[in-house]
Design a protein around this motif. Structure first.
Motif, PDB file in Angstrom:
ATOM      1  N   VAL A 207      44.950  38.382  51.090  1.00 57.90           N
ATOM      2  CA  VAL A 207      44.805  39.406  50.053  1.00 57.90           C
ATOM      3  C   VAL A 207      45.598  38.957  48.835  1.00 57.90           C
ATOM      4  O   VAL A 207      46.795  38.652  48.934  1.00 57.90           O
ATOM      5  N   VAL A 208      44.932  38.902  47.709  1.00 61.84           N
ATOM      6  CA  VAL A 208      45.595  38.509  46.459  1.00 61.84           C
ATOM      7  C   VAL A 208      46.179  39.769  45.831  1.00 61.84           C
ATOM      8  O   VAL A 208      45.452  40.666  45.393  1.00 61.84           O
ATOM      9  N   GLY A 209      47.477  39.841  45.800  1.00 59.55           N
ATOM     10  CA  GLY A 209      48.143  41.025  45.265  1.00 59.55           C
ATOM     11  C   GLY A 209      48.942  41.727  46.342  1.00 59.55           C
ATOM     12  O   GLY A 209      48.980  41.316  47.509  1.00 59.55           O
ATOM     13  N   ASN A 210      49.597  42.814  45.955  1.00 58.10           N
ATOM     14  CA  ASN A 210      50.458  43.579  46.864  1.00 58.10           C
ATOM     15  C   ASN A 210      49.710  44.817  47.350  1.00 58.10           C
ATOM     16  O   ASN A 210      49.605  45.812  46.634  1.00 58.10           O
ATOM     17  N   TYR A 211      49.185  44.758  48.567  1.00 57.15           N
ATOM     18  CA  TYR A 211      48.415  45.866  49.149  1.00 57.15           C
ATOM     19  C   TYR A 211      48.899  46.075  50.589  1.00 57.15           C
ATOM     20  O   TYR A 211      48.380  45.467  51.529  1.00 57.15           O
TER      21      TYR A 211
ATOM     22  N   LEU B 159      40.688  37.806  49.018  1.00 59.00           N
ATOM     23  CA  LEU B 159      40.274  39.177  48.737  1.00 59.00           C
ATOM     24  C   LEU B 159      40.948  39.659  47.455  1.00 59.00           C
ATOM     25  O   LEU B 159      42.175  39.580  47.320  1.00 59.00           O
ATOM     26  N   TYR B 160      40.141  40.173  46.537  1.00 59.33           N
ATOM     27  CA  TYR B 160      40.643  40.761  45.296  1.00 59.33           C
ATOM     28  C   TYR B 160      40.244  42.238  45.298  1.00 59.33           C
ATOM     29  O   TYR B 160      39.184  42.613  44.781  1.00 59.33           O
ATOM     30  N   PRO B 161      41.062  43.121  45.874  1.00 56.24           N
ATOM     31  CA  PRO B 161      40.659  44.516  46.046  1.00 56.24           C
ATOM     32  C   PRO B 161      40.499  45.284  44.737  1.00 56.24           C
ATOM     33  O   PRO B 161      39.599  46.124  44.615  1.00 56.24           O
ATOM     34  N   GLY B 162      41.356  45.028  43.759  1.00 55.65           N
ATOM     35  CA  GLY B 162      41.331  45.829  42.544  1.00 55.65           C
ATOM     36  C   GLY B 162      41.997  47.177  42.763  1.00 55.65           C
ATOM     37  O   GLY B 162      42.744  47.385  43.731  1.00 55.65           O
ATOM     38  N   GLU B 163      41.714  48.138  41.871  1.00 54.92           N
ATOM     39  CA  GLU B 163      42.321  49.464  41.967  1.00 54.92           C
ATOM     40  C   GLU B 163      41.468  50.376  42.854  1.00 54.92           C
ATOM     41  O   GLU B 163      40.239  50.372  42.764  1.00 54.92           O
TER      42      GLU B 163
ATOM     43  N   ASN C 155      34.523  50.426  51.530  1.00 52.25           N
ATOM     44  CA  ASN C 155      34.672  51.578  52.424  1.00 52.25           C
ATOM     45  C   ASN C 155      36.098  52.103  52.465  1.00 52.25           C
ATOM     46  O   ASN C 155      36.324  53.264  52.816  1.00 52.25           O
ATOM     47  N   MET C 156      37.048  51.251  52.110  1.00 50.74           N
ATOM     48  CA  MET C 156      38.448  51.674  52.051  1.00 50.74           C
ATOM     49  C   MET C 156      38.822  52.267  50.697  1.00 50.74           C
ATOM     50  O   MET C 156      39.976  52.632  50.479  1.00 50.74           O
ATOM     51  N   GLY C 157      37.883  52.332  49.775  1.00 54.54           N
ATOM     52  CA  GLY C 157      38.145  52.917  48.469  1.00 54.54           C
ATOM     53  C   GLY C 157      38.263  51.920  47.345  1.00 54.54           C
ATOM     54  O   GLY C 157      38.372  52.310  46.174  1.00 54.54           O
ATOM     55  N   TYR C 158      38.222  50.639  47.644  1.00 53.06           N
ATOM     56  CA  TYR C 158      38.313  49.604  46.610  1.00 53.06           C
ATOM     57  C   TYR C 158      36.892  49.259  46.159  1.00 53.06           C
ATOM     58  O   TYR C 158      36.308  48.245  46.570  1.00 53.06           O
ATOM     59  N   MET C 159      36.335  50.093  45.289  1.00 51.79           N
ATOM     60  CA  MET C 159      34.930  49.989  44.913  1.00 51.79           C
ATOM     61  C   MET C 159      34.631  48.753  44.073  1.00 51.79           C
ATOM     62  O   MET C 159      33.489  48.290  44.013  1.00 51.79           O
ATOM     63  N   ASP C 160      35.632  48.196  43.397  1.00 50.83           N
ATOM     64  CA  ASP C 160      35.428  47.032  42.544  1.00 50.83           C
ATOM     65  C   ASP C 160      35.886  45.735  43.216  1.00 50.83           C
ATOM     66  O   ASP C 160      36.130  44.727  42.544  1.00 50.83           O
ATOM     67  N   ALA C 161      36.036  45.759  44.523  1.00 49.89           N
ATOM     68  CA  ALA C 161      36.572  44.601  45.250  1.00 49.89           C
ATOM     69  C   ALA C 161      35.655  43.388  45.130  1.00 49.89           C
ATOM     70  O   ALA C 161      34.434  43.514  45.059  1.00 49.89           O
ATOM     71  N   GLN C 162      36.274  42.216  45.101  1.00 47.21           N
ATOM     72  CA  GLN C 162      35.561  40.944  45.081  1.00 47.21           C
ATOM     73  C   GLN C 162      36.146  40.043  46.170  1.00 47.21           C
ATOM     74  O   GLN C 162      37.347  40.107  46.474  1.00 47.21           O
ATOM     75  N   VAL C 163      35.275  39.203  46.733  1.00 47.11           N
ATOM     76  CA  VAL C 163      35.700  38.283  47.798  1.00 47.11           C
ATOM     77  C   VAL C 163      35.090  36.921  47.523  1.00 47.11           C
ATOM     78  O   VAL C 163      33.916  36.819  47.153  1.00 47.11           O
TER      79      VAL C 163
ATOM     80  N   ASN D 177      45.045  45.890  56.305  1.00 45.06           N
ATOM     81  CA  ASN D 177      45.360  45.155  57.531  1.00 45.06           C
ATOM     82  C   ASN D 177      44.489  43.897  57.586  1.00 45.06           C
ATOM     83  O   ASN D 177      43.293  43.963  57.874  1.00 45.06           O
ATOM     84  N   VAL D 178      45.096  42.757  57.291  1.00 44.93           N
ATOM     85  CA  VAL D 178      44.354  41.505  57.251  1.00 44.93           C
ATOM     86  C   VAL D 178      43.812  41.143  58.623  1.00 44.93           C
ATOM     87  O   VAL D 178      42.704  40.612  58.757  1.00 44.93           O
TER      88      VAL D 178
END
Length: 740
Positions: free
Chosen positions: A39-43, A143-147, A117-125, A47-48
Motif C-alpha cells: 500500500v502506497v501511503g499510510n493506511y 495499491l494507491y487507495p486515495g481518499e 468496496n472499502m470506500g476508496y472509490m478512486d483507488a488505482q492498482v 489489511n494487506v
C-alpha cells in the motif's frame, strides 16, 4: 555426531533447494518467484494480508515460507519423462509457476474493486515487475487507495406501509449504516441481510434480498454522498405491484420419507418438541432453521425435508415435515493389536447401538471388550499373562432430564443431552488383580448459533477394588521398609471417588478455550461427620469399609491460531491445571494426577518422563508413579505449513513442567515454590510431519531437549541446547490428531 548429522541435513536441504529453479522455464517465459502487495501511503485500516488473497497467481510453495523444496524436487527430474525416477520426482514435486500477464491484469481489477468496496472509490492498482535474474521475477502490486468516501446522510425509502412500520420498530441501535460513516459495501450487504432476516422472521415467506436496492446521490461533492435504502413493492403479477404478502402457518403434518415405511418411529411428543414452527403463528425463517437443526441432531433421523404449500386465495401455509429415519440397530467389531514395552497382545471390542430405544431418539450403547497381552521377564511372579474384560453401557437422551429447578437454569438450549453410563472393568496381571466399577450422570448442551458448549457432571462414581496383590509385589513395593513409596501404595488400595464437575468449551476457529472444575468427596465428608463414619488405620473416613477420595481440581486451556494464509499458521497454546487433596486425602488418585512430556505436552520428553520440578527418577519400575504431580503448566508455540500433497510440516518450541503442592519424601525437588518454579521450566524444540487424510491426521514429531531442570547447572547438562547428546536428548512421537 548429532551436530554433524544436523549439518549434513541442512547442507542437503540447501543443495536441493538451490537446484536451478528455471531449468524448465522456456525462453520468453518468466518464473513467478514471489508475489507482494504493498500500500502506497499510510493506511492503517487496510489489511494487506487479506488483500493478497485477491491475487490470482501465487509463486511456488515454500516449506516454512522459506525454501522451495517442491520446485527443487521437480527440477531434479530429467527431461526423459518415460523413466520412472523422473516421473516420481515430478509427481511429488511442483512444476514452476510461470508469470501470466492476463492473470496479473485481472488481479489488479480485483484489488481495485476490493478497495472500492472499502470506500476508496478512486483507488488505482498497478503491477510492477521486479527482475530476479534472466528468467525470474517478483510481481509487486502497488495499491494507491486515495481518499475514502463518507455517507453524509442515510435514509429508508420503503414502499410498503406495513413493512415500513416493522422496520421502524426494529431498527434503533441495530442498523449497520450510520450518518457520517465511511462507505463500505460490506455494511450495505449486512444491512440488506438484517432486513431480509427480519421480514422473513415475521411472516414474509416470499421476501428476498433482491427487493432491496441502494441509491447514492454524489452531487454533494467533497467525497461525501447521501445514501438511500429502497425497499420495492411486491411484484404480484406482470406489471402489477402490491403490498408484500404475509403468511400464517395453518397446519403442521409429518410424513415418512422411507418408501417402504408409512410410519414415523418417533413419539408424537418428540416430534412436537423438536418442531420450532408453530401453527397459528406467522411464518418464521429462524423457526424453520431451528427445526432443521433440532431434527438433524437426533440420531434416529437421517434426513429432514420441510415444505410449505400455500392455500388457494389465502395467505395460509400448510407445513409438511418429511423425515427419513436411520436404521435403529447396528453392531460393530473393532480388533486392535498392542505392544507394551515389547509385550505383544491383542484386543477386540463388540459394540451394539440402538438409536431409538424408547421411540424418542434415545441412543443406547453396549460394548463388550476383551484384551490379552503376553507378559515376559517378570521374575518372582507366577507365569500369568495380562487379561482384561470390560462391559460398558450408556444411554443418551436428546433432552435435559432433571428436576424443574435445573431445567429452568439450563433453559431451552440447542443440542441438550442427558447421559447415563455404567462400566465394569476386570484386570488380571501377574502382580495384582484390579476391578473398576464406574457410574455417571451427565448433562451436555450448547447455544444455537454460538461456538460454546457446556457440561455438568451431576454424579460420577468410581469404585476401585484390589481383590488380590501378589506377595512379591506387596513386599517389593508396598511394605518394604526401604521402599515405602506413599504415592505408589495409595494407588493400590481400595478407593471410592464420588465427584461432580462443570465444563466449558469455546471454539470459533481462531480461539479455543477449555475450562473444567471438579470436586470429590465433599458430600461424603459432610455425612461422615454427621453420621460418625468409621476411620481406617490412616485416619480416613470409610463408606462401607472403603476410604473415599477428597480433592478439588481445575483445568484451563487456551489456543490461539493465527493464519497468515491457507498454507501457514502460527499456533500459541497455554495449558494450566491444579489439583489439591484435602480432608480425607493427602494424595491425589493416580488418574487425577498430572504428568508431563509426550506427544501433547513438552515433546522433548517421552510421556511421564518429565518432572515434577527438578526431580530425577532413578528406579524405572516406579518412576511412572513418582513422575506425577498436582500442578501442570504447558506453553507451546508451533508454526505449521503445508509442504506438498497431503504432507504438512511443523516447527515447535515447548516449555512446561509439573509440580507437587505438598512435599512428598519420594519426590525430592518436586514441590512448587514461587521463588524457584521458573528455574524448573523445561524447554524442548523440534520438527514435525503430519499426513492429513481429511478424516484423520497421522502425526510424527521429533523433539529435542533444550533445557532440562533435572540436571545441575554446574555439569552443563541442564542446557542440552548448548551441549546436545542425541541418545539422551532426542524423542520420537507418533500420534493421531494435532497436539492442540
Amino acid at each position: 555426531m548429532q551436530i554433524k548429522g544436523i549439518f549434513y541435513f541442512i547442507t542437503i536441504l540447501l543443495a536441493v533447494s538451490s537446484c536451478s529453479s528455471v531449468k524448465y522455464v522456456d525462453d520468453g517465459s518468466l518464473l513467478l518467484n514471489k508475489v507482494e502487495v504493498k500500500v502506497v501511503g499510510n493506511y492503517d485500516d487496510i489489511n494487506v494480508g487479506q488483500l493478497k488473497s485477491y491475487v490470482r497467481q501465487k509463486g511456488n510453495s515454500r516449506w516454512f515460507s522459506s525454501v522451495k523444496i517442491p520446485l527443487a524436487t521437480y527440477s531434479l527430474s530429467g527431461r526423459d519423462t518415460t523413466r520412472w525416477v523422473n516421473k516420481m520426482l515430478r509427481s511429488i514435486g511442483e512444476a514452476p509457476v510461470l508469470f501470466d500477464s492476463i492473470g496479473a491484469q485481472r488481479s489488479c481489477e480485483d484489488l481495485r474493486l476490493a478497495l472500492r468496496n472499502m470506500g476508496y472509490m478512486d483507488a488505482q492498482v498497478e503491477m510492477t515487475p521486479r527482475m530476479r535474474g534472466p528468467k525470474k521475477m517478483d510481481a509487486v502490486y502497488l495499491l494507491y487507495p486515495g481518499e475514502p468516501y463518507y455517507v453524509r446522510h442515510f435514509n429508508y425509502d420503503i414502499r410498503d406501509s406495513i413493512v415500513a412500520q416493522i422496520i421502524a420498530d426494529n431498527t434503533k441501535g441495530k442498523t449497520f449504516i450510520q450518518d457520517g460513516m465511511r462507505f463500505n459495501v460490506n455494511s450495505l450487504n449486512d444491512e440488506r441481510k438484517r432486513i431480509t432476516d427480519l421480514l422473513t422472521d415475521r411472516g414474509y415467506h416470499k421476501f428476498h434480498k433482491d427487493y432491496i436496492t441502494f441509491k447514492a446521490d454524489s452531487s454533494i461533492g467533497n467525497k461525501t454522498f447521501d445514501l438511500s435504502l429502497i425497499l420495492h413493492q411486491y411484484v404480484a403479477g406482470r406489471d402489477s405491484l402490491s403490498l408484500h404478502p404475509r403468511y400464517i402457518v395453518n397446519s403442521i403434518s409429518y410424513s415418512s420419507g422411507n418408501p417402504s415405511d408409512s410410519l414415523i418411529h418417533l413419539r408424537r411428543s418428540v416430534l412436537a418438541a423438536n418442531t420450532a414452527i408453530k401453527d397459528g403463528n406467522y411464518f418464521s425463517s429462524s423457526a424453520l432453521r431451528k427445526t432443521y437443526n433440532q431434527f438433524g441432531r437426533l440420531q434416529a433421523v437421517k434426513y429432514t425435508n420441510i415444505s410449505f404449500a400455500e392455500n388457494e386465495n389465502s395467505r395460509l401455509l400448510d407445513c409438511n415435515i418429511q423425515l427419513i429415519t436411520n436404521k435403529p440397530h447396528s453392531i460393530s467389531f473393532e480388533p486392535e493389536g498392542t505392544n507394551t514395552a515389547g509385550d505383544l497382545g491383542a484386543a477386540f471390542a463388540i459394540t451394539y447401538q440402538n438409536r431409538n430405544l424408547f421411540k424418542g431418539s434415545e441412543v443406547f450403547n453396549l460394548q463388550l471388550r476383551g484384551a490379552y497381552e503376553a507378559i515376559r521377564g517378570l521374575e518372582g511372579y507366577k507365569n500369568q499373562d495380562f487379561i482384561e474384560y470390560s462391559v460398558e453401557s450408556s444411554l443418551s437422551f436428546p433432552r435435559i432430564i432433571a428436576p424443574k429447578f435445573l431445567t429452568n437454569i439450563i433453559g431451552n438450549r440447542y443440542d441438550a443431552r442427558s447421559e447415563v453410563s455404567v462400566m465394569y472393568d476386570l484386570q488380571n496381571r501377574p502382580e495384582y488383580h484390579r476391578r473398576v466399577l464406574s457410574m455417571a450422570w451427565k448433562y451436555k448442551w450448547s447455544n444455537e448459533g454460538h461456538h460454546d458448549r457446556y457440561q455438568i457432571d451431576l454424579l460420577d462414581i468410581n469404585y476401585l477394588f484390589m481383590p488380590w496383590i501378589s506377595d512379591t509385589f506387596r513386599k517389593d513395593y508396598l511394605e518394604d521398609d526401604t521402599n515405602r513409596n506413599a504415592i505408589l501404595r495409595y494407588n493400590y488400595e481400595n478407593l471410592l471417588i464420588m465427584k461432580w464437575g462443570v465444563g466449558y468449551n469455546y471454539n470459533n476457529g481462531r480461539y479455543a478455550i477449555k475450562a473444567n472444575v471438579e470436586t470429590s468427596g465433599n458430600l461424603l465428608n459432610l455425612c461422615s461427620g454427621l453420621l460418625n463414619f468409621e476411620k481406617n488405620e490412616q485416619g480416613q473416613y470409610q463408606v462401607f469399609g472403603i476410604a473415599y477420595a477428597q480433592y478439588a481440581k481445575a483445568d484451563f486451556d487456551f489456543t490461539n491460531n493465527i493464519s497468515f494464509d491457507y498454507n501457514n499458521q502460527l499456533i500459541f497454546h497455554v495449558g494450566f491445571g491444579i489439583a489439591y487433596p484435602y480432608g480425607n486425602s493427602t494424595i491425589l488418585p493416580f488418574e487425577k494426577r498430572y504428568f508431563s512430556g509426550g506427544a501433547n505436552s513438552v515433546r522433548g520428553w517421552s510421556v511421564r518422563e518429565l518432572g515434577p520440578g527438578k526431580f530425577k527418577g532413578t528406579d524405572g519400575n516406579i518412576d511412572f508413579i513418582n513422575q506425577t504431580g498436582d500442578m501442570k503448566l504447558d506453553l507451546n508455540v508451533e508454526y505449521r505449513a503445508h509442504l506438498f500433497w497431503k504432507m504438512n510440516g511443523a516447527l515447535f518450541v515447548d516449555a512446561g513442567n509439573i509440580w507437587t503442592i505438598r512435599n512428598y519424601e519420594d519426590q525430592p525437588g518436586g514441590q512448587f515454590k514461587f521463588s524457584e518454579f521458573w528455574k524448573q521450566i523445561a524447554v524442548g524444540y523440534g520438527i514435525g510431519f503430519r499426513m492429513n487424510f481429511d478424516y484423520f491426521i497421522l502425526r510424527f514429531d521429533l523433539g529435542m531437549k533444550a533445557v532440562n531442570p533435572a540436571y545441575e547447572i554446574d555439569g552443563g547438562e541442564q542446557f542440552p541446547l548448548v551441549k546436545p547428546k542425541f541418545s539422551r536428548d532426542f524423542t520420537f512421537h507418533f500420534a493421531v490428531g494435532l497436539p492442540f
